[in-house]
Design a protein around this motif. Sequence first.
Motif, PDB file in Angstrom:
ATOM      1  N   SER A 206       0.868  -1.166   0.000  1.00  0.00           N
ATOM      2  CA  SER A 206       0.000   0.000   0.000  1.00  0.00           C
ATOM      3  C   SER A 206       0.912   1.225   0.000  1.00  0.00           C
ATOM      4  N   HIS A 207       1.167   1.751  -1.172  1.00  0.00           N
ATOM      5  CA  HIS A 207       2.176   2.806  -1.308  1.00  0.00           C
ATOM      6  C   HIS A 207       1.797   3.758  -2.429  1.00  0.00           C
TER       7      HIS A 207
ATOM      8  N   LEU B 205       4.553   7.222   1.488  1.00  0.00           N
ATOM      9  CA  LEU B 205       5.426   7.829   0.485  1.00  0.00           C
ATOM     10  C   LEU B 205       6.895   7.573   0.787  1.00  0.00           C
ATOM     11  N   GLN B 206       7.195   7.173   2.010  1.00  0.00           N
ATOM     12  CA  GLN B 206       8.593   7.012   2.401  1.00  0.00           C
ATOM     13  C   GLN B 206       8.916   5.528   2.470  1.00  0.00           C
ATOM     14  N   PHE B 207      10.083   5.232   3.011  1.00  0.00           N
ATOM     15  CA  PHE B 207      10.517   3.851   3.153  1.00  0.00           C
ATOM     16  C   PHE B 207      10.510   3.525   4.635  1.00  0.00           C
TER      17      PHE B 207
ATOM     18  N   GLY C 159       0.109   1.808 -10.853  1.00  0.00           N
ATOM     19  CA  GLY C 159       0.635   1.266  -9.605  1.00  0.00           C
ATOM     20  C   GLY C 159       1.362  -0.062  -9.721  1.00  0.00           C
ATOM     21  N   ASP C 160       1.871  -0.396 -10.906  1.00  0.00           N
ATOM     22  CA  ASP C 160       2.633  -1.632 -11.038  1.00  0.00           C
ATOM     23  C   ASP C 160       3.989  -1.270 -11.648  1.00  0.00           C
ATOM     24  N   SER C 161       5.036  -1.430 -10.874  1.00  0.00           N
ATOM     25  CA  SER C 161       6.341  -0.928 -11.320  1.00  0.00           C
ATOM     26  C   SER C 161       6.872  -1.714 -12.505  1.00  0.00           C
ATOM     27  N   GLU C 162       6.315  -2.893 -12.740  1.00  0.00           N
ATOM     28  CA  GLU C 162       6.810  -3.709 -13.847  1.00  0.00           C
ATOM     29  C   GLU C 162       6.086  -3.396 -15.155  1.00  0.00           C
ATOM     30  N   VAL C 163       4.806  -3.156 -15.064  1.00  0.00           N
ATOM     31  CA  VAL C 163       3.970  -3.023 -16.253  1.00  0.00           C
ATOM     32  C   VAL C 163       3.835  -1.570 -16.692  1.00  0.00           C
ATOM     33  N   CYS C 164       3.833  -0.673 -15.720  1.00  0.00           N
ATOM     34  CA  CYS C 164       3.549   0.726 -16.047  1.00  0.00           C
ATOM     35  C   CYS C 164       4.832   1.459 -16.419  1.00  0.00           C
ATOM     36  N   PRO C 165       4.741   2.417 -17.304  1.00  0.00           N
ATOM     37  CA  PRO C 165       5.910   3.249 -17.593  1.00  0.00           C
ATOM     38  C   PRO C 165       6.397   3.910 -16.317  1.00  0.00           C
ATOM     39  N   TYR C 166       7.683   4.179 -16.280  1.00  0.00           N
ATOM     40  CA  TYR C 166       8.281   4.738 -15.080  1.00  0.00           C
ATOM     41  C   TYR C 166       7.644   6.085 -14.742  1.00  0.00           C
ATOM     42  N   GLY C 167       7.436   6.307 -13.442  1.00  0.00           N
ATOM     43  CA  GLY C 167       6.828   7.581 -13.051  1.00  0.00           C
ATOM     44  C   GLY C 167       6.991   7.839 -11.578  1.00  0.00           C
ATOM     45  N   GLY C 168       6.547   8.991 -11.162  1.00  0.00           N
ATOM     46  CA  GLY C 168       6.760   9.439  -9.788  1.00  0.00           C
ATOM     47  C   GLY C 168       5.682   9.013  -8.817  1.00  0.00           C
ATOM     48  N   GLY C 169       4.536   8.542  -9.333  1.00  0.00           N
ATOM     49  CA  GLY C 169       3.460   8.211  -8.404  1.00  0.00           C
ATOM     50  C   GLY C 169       2.765   9.471  -7.929  1.00  0.00           C
ATOM     51  N   ALA C 170       2.271   9.427  -6.702  1.00  0.00           N
ATOM     52  CA  ALA C 170       1.463  10.540  -6.199  1.00  0.00           C
ATOM     53  C   ALA C 170       2.175  11.251  -5.064  1.00  0.00           C
ATOM     54  N   PHE C 171       2.455  12.530  -5.246  1.00  0.00           N
ATOM     55  CA  PHE C 171       2.898  13.405  -4.166  1.00  0.00           C
ATOM     56  C   PHE C 171       2.810  14.837  -4.657  1.00  0.00           C
ATOM     57  N   ALA C 172       2.771  15.769  -3.743  1.00  0.00           N
ATOM     58  CA  ALA C 172       2.832  17.196  -4.082  1.00  0.00           C
ATOM     59  C   ALA C 172       1.840  17.604  -5.178  1.00  0.00           C
ATOM     60  N   SER C 173       0.616  17.137  -5.087  1.00  0.00           N
ATOM     61  CA  SER C 173      -0.442  17.541  -6.025  1.00  0.00           C
ATOM     62  C   SER C 173       0.036  17.487  -7.473  1.00  0.00           C
ATOM     63  N   ARG C 174       0.642  16.357  -7.855  1.00  0.00           N
ATOM     64  CA  ARG C 174       1.195  16.247  -9.199  1.00  0.00           C
ATOM     65  C   ARG C 174       0.322  15.394 -10.117  1.00  0.00           C
TER      66      ARG C 174
END
Lengths: 280, 789
Positions: free
Chosen positions: B220-221, B257-259, B532-547
């Motif tokens: 859940s990330h 959002l963090q580790f 939300g799938d790091s293998e299938v989806c093109p690389y991206g930043g995900g959700a943060f800072a209203s982006r």
Amino acid sequence: MKFPAFKYLRPSSVAEAAAQLAEHGDDARLLAGGQTLMPVLAMRLAEPEVLIDLGRIENLRGIALEDDALRLGAMTRYVDLERSALVAEHAPLITRALPYVAHVAIRNRGTIGGSVALADPAAEMPACMLALGAEIELTSTEGNRWIAAEDYFLGLYETAREDTEILTAIRIPLAPERRVGFYEVARRHGDYALAGAAAVGDVEDGRIQGLRVAMFGCDDLPVLAKTAAKAAETGVLDGAWLEADVSPTSNINGEAHIRLAQARVAFRRAVTDLLGVSNG
Amino acid sequence: MSIAATNAPIGQSERRTKAKRLVTGRGRYTDDVTARRVLHAAFLTNPFAHARILSIETEEAAGLPGVERVFTGPDIADACNGWTGNHDLFPKLDSPQQYPLAVDVARWQGEGVAMVVAETRAIAEDAAALIDVTWEELPAVADPVANLEPGATVLHPGKSDNLALELRLGTDAVDAAFERSTLVLEESFRFGRHTGVPLETRAILAEFDPSEQRLVIHQSHQAPHQQQELFARLLDLDEQNVRIVCPDVGGAFGIKLQFSGDEAAVAVAARILGRPVKFVADRLESFTSDIHARDHQVSARMGFAVDGKITALEVDDIYAIGPYSIYPRASIMEGNHVMQLTAASYTVPAFRGRSRIVYQNKGLMGHYRAVGQPLGCAIGEVLLDRAARKLGVDPVEIRRQNYADLSAGPVTSSAGVALEGLVLHECLDTLVERMDLPELRAEQTRLRSQGRYRGIGIAGFIEQTGPGPNYYGKGGIPVSAQDGCVVRLEPSGKARVFSGATDQGQGADTAAAQVVAAALGIQADDVRVTLGDSEVCPYGGGAFASRGTSIGVEVAWRAGRRLRSQILELAGALLQCDAEALDLRDGQVIELATSQARFSLEDVARIGHFRPYELPEGFQPMMSAVEHYVPRDKPTVVGNGIQGSYLEVDVETGIVSLLNHWVVPDCGFVINPLLLDEQIRGGVVQGIGGALFEELVYDDQGQLLTATMADYLTPMAAEIPDIDVTRIEKPMGDKTLGAKGVGEAGTAGAVGAVLCAINDALVPLGAGIAQTPCTPARILTAIEQARNE
Ligand SMILES: Cc1cc2nc3c(=O)[nH]c(=O)nc-3n(C[C@H](O)[C@H](O)[C@H](O)COP(=O)(O)OP(=O)(O)OC[C@H]3O[C@@H](n4cnc5c(N)ncnc54)[C@H](O)[C@@H]3O)c2cc1C
């Protein structure tokens, strides 16, 4: 937050439950609506070996009108009290106070017996019992006894109930002329009170008589504010004498004198509510 | 902006595509995902704020039937690289090395110390209770102000003090400016520590296949690609063999959002044991191990000329973080935002700011919704209101006359915020109208004579959304500021979207479906979005800072437009005409000149996929398109907005009743009004939580006193007034769709609006409050102090 392992018993009569309680004593806990006990188990704040579920004992439920009292079975749920015409007529204080007890989902399961057995100092029902001069029935394998609410609440989560006794019923004396008032200070709807007051009394020619005001959330236990009530009968409504009755301590909700000030407001507003004047 | 951007379903209030599935109980959250032979983890955590672990006895726990293994801190550290929460742009920050579980010394209450992995979570908890630790309690560093004094106990051995980092902005010219001011106001603000409380707690399921050295994690990330890099790096795995899947995520707000050390420990255990391991944080664990936010003590000074013009501003912040700077994004940004965003929409001729970031034996500090923005907003607006009262200027007027002048183009505030394309006056005017301010004031006055204390608060805010690559990229932090998106045409003429953006309930998937549908001339329902799938989806930043909208939806629009061109090329080849002469509408290929439908999109798609021999020789149909997008020309997309609050304070009990709340956000170009309004409302509710209810209270020994939902109060429906949203829509006019992020707007302004309104209500009593949450006791204390003065 998983329960520790326990043995689960589900008796079908009070006698059976009393026998099980006698056998396991301190190691057992009674389960009523579970709205307090379940979280307590999940957080492992208690690890009883045996859980005795009162949920299948039919005659612990119900609201009945007797000659001189309204009788409430210990396992009667808040929701049934809230909707009861008998309660609204003969113990309107309870009807007034119930919307302040937690939320609908919790009132669908929580029971009056569970609340009075738990004796949370900030809970509404114990204070109502005190104000109404209720009697509480405790039953064990030795038989049953009735005890006045005033003698029942002893301290922080401490009551006159012995480990081997089951709280089986509550009787509220009928007093048709009596008026009621209620007020509670809480940070959110449904929270336990920061300070609250439940009042009953008679009003004749604008004067209050026989006033009983039970304060909750102000001390280690629900307290009858006898001094402040006497003063109110002479017209001093603002709870000026309240510190003779309750002694709030400083806690996360505020310093002692702030909590006392809130208690005074609750007292005054409950009494003015009883008088039927607007809550200034 | 292209004309086609006005095509439906862009601009329509499409419902969230997932909503029906989630409300009918068919959501698939991490805890719903299972695996054969899965094991469950439970943690023994540090009961003290600060303690040395003298010994750990695990034998009895390990012997409990059903227990697979008990791991201590050193066991896990042997199989996982450590990390530091540092940031290359701030070389002075030297946060010490951290491991998944405490090694030798535990530094906050709730830090993991040992982990039991067992057949069930209940057994794991039983076993954790059997672990016997011999502790040596160490002094707690739990008072950020006192801990900065010389001679204070130092948290980290080898360091000379508890100062993690000091940030400075502005110039000393501020001193002279204060001297020249007619009025100088000074106030110490305190903002309580709080957190995000998502409905779904943090959760992870880790599976490791030793034959391929492959780690598959369901988590859940908010940022699966970030997690892919970090798990690979920390466990020494090849990045292409690490897959992070974020299934349905039940709210995040920066909490995911963090580790987190416990999650790393779970992955290590799965690798060592060769069996899947799951951990779902319970609510107690969430409060002590989720990231915390806010916790600032700010001395602020503001100078004014006689007419109410701001002359100078000084912001001196003490920011209490945890014992470490958070990994990987570092606990810095909030201190920066407090300085930069105080009075950010006003012309401030002279400014000086300082933020001292202080280590504490408390929970780690991360980036919760609106990161510091609500604090900066509240500080500026409360002081402005006070100045208005002292100088006898109308509170609306004082704002109007101080607004930054953007008539000649963009300006940079003295705290360094680039202000561009803001709609300050229009937002304020609209708010005043929506609130019917004169009528409210009249009602307030009327009720005051009856001993009732109502307050009106207005708070304008600046939002920095959709950040570019500078902050993390130059910081050496593997966080992507760009998003990629693939749009694929199915033979049926419907489409699939795979994007590097993610969704935790905002509706990022719905908005992506809308823009792709608009680009291809189909319905939003015709587009299925996978995120939300790091293998299938093109690389991206995900959700943060209203982006999500300004970057994630922008790139979906671009990929949709590219696929549209490819389809038109294909149709043009079929029709022997120029692609420019064609359009896609209602699932048809249209000839522009005649408005006649020539083919259905399905026909074209089927030819492209199955019958390419019908096309001219050498023509290669392109059935999917990829685009990437990163904003390069500015550090962030700056937006603004304003909020109003109307409330009543019971001055005898200290209870605040919220009566009404208004928001006028500047949203740029609006893709989905429904989603936008609900983002704003949800944000306002979280702001109200910070203003009135939510607080993680630590005692002076560093013990968390509010670690249950009975003690940590979140706002509930009954406490929330109607929230009126009036959108100001001004596309940015650049080459993008022109959407601005609004994910944080609600939170950014709500704290200030409520705080201003409470202060307004208390004016007749001569009282004021500058601490959140405004609890009944704090309000009564403020009134009492005023009475004693
Ligand atoms: C979110 C939330 C909010 C709440 N807010 C309030 C509130 O505002 N005001 C309020 O008063 N309460 C509140 N409660 C508590 C709720 O009212 C409890 O349910 C109630 O106090 C206990 O009743 P129960 O039937 O659930 O008892 P249980 O939880 O089943 O039992 C409580 C205790 O009483 C004992 N017990 C129960 N029945 C008997 C019996 N017949 N004889 C002897 N011992 C018995 C049990 O062994 C246990 O120790 C809240 C609970 C929740 C979860």
